[in-house]
Write a protein that holds these residues in place. Structure first.
Motif, PDB file in Angstrom:
ATOM      1  N   UNK A   1       0.942  -1.251  -0.131  1.00 31.92           N
ATOM      2  CA  UNK A   1       0.142  -0.024   0.045  1.00 31.92           C
ATOM      3  C   UNK A   1       0.757   1.343  -0.171  1.00 31.92           C
ATOM      4  N   UNK A   2       0.748   2.166  -0.974  1.00 31.32           N
ATOM      5  CA  UNK A   2       1.388   3.406  -1.226  1.00 31.32           C
ATOM      6  C   UNK A   2       0.689   4.525  -0.446  1.00 31.32           C
ATOM      7  N   UNK A   3       1.038   5.665  -1.072  1.00 32.15           N
ATOM      8  CA  UNK A   3       0.185   7.053  -0.499  1.00 32.15           C
ATOM      9  C   UNK A   3      -1.049   7.070  -0.973  1.00 32.15           C
ATOM     10  N   UNK A   4      -1.849   7.798   0.067  1.00 36.05           N
ATOM     11  CA  UNK A   4      -3.224   7.971  -0.269  1.00 36.05           C
ATOM     12  C   UNK A   4      -3.143   9.027  -1.370  1.00 36.05           C
ATOM     13  N   UNK A   5      -4.143   8.867  -2.256  1.00 36.49           N
ATOM     14  CA  UNK A   5      -4.496  10.026  -3.431  1.00 36.49           C
ATOM     15  C   UNK A   5      -5.395  10.829  -3.181  1.00 36.49           C
ATOM     16  N   UNK A   6      -5.520  11.973  -3.969  1.00 36.44           N
ATOM     17  CA  UNK A   6      -6.499  12.822  -3.767  1.00 36.44           C
ATOM     18  C   UNK A   6      -8.062  12.389  -3.845  1.00 36.44           C
TER      19      UNK A   6
END
Length: 87
Positions: free
Chosen positions: A13-18
């Motif tokens: 799991x990567x960064x949260x998107x907009x």
């Protein structure tokens, strides 16, 4: 329509998107299980029902979100009823 199930063999799991979702990298394997999804047109609104009480029926449901996004992008001036028969 059948919506086949899958098993995540690996999930990063990567960064949260907009849009509130996360970027992911995953390795998946299909399995024999599948939900069955029926969609019919209505005059207005989006209604989601399911034979499983654990499945959300409103805007928190991914099928609801997909239908809303499609209708907005395609400029559809109608609604739909989505029934999910879970295994």
């Amino acid at each position: 329509l059948k919506s086949p199930a899958k098993v995540n063999l690996g999930l990063w799991v990567g960064k949260k998107r907009i849009d509130g979702f996360h970027n992911i990298i995953t390795i998946i394997a299909p399995v024999e299980l599948a939900d069955v999804i029926g969609i019919s047109r209505t005059q207005t609104g989006i209604q989601v029902t399911c034979n499983s009480p654990e499945v959300p029926s409103g805007p928190g449901n991914l099928a609801y979100k997909a239908a809303a996004a499609f209708m907005q992008a395609a400029r559809v001036n109608a609604g739909c009823r989505i029934h999910i028969r879970s295994w």
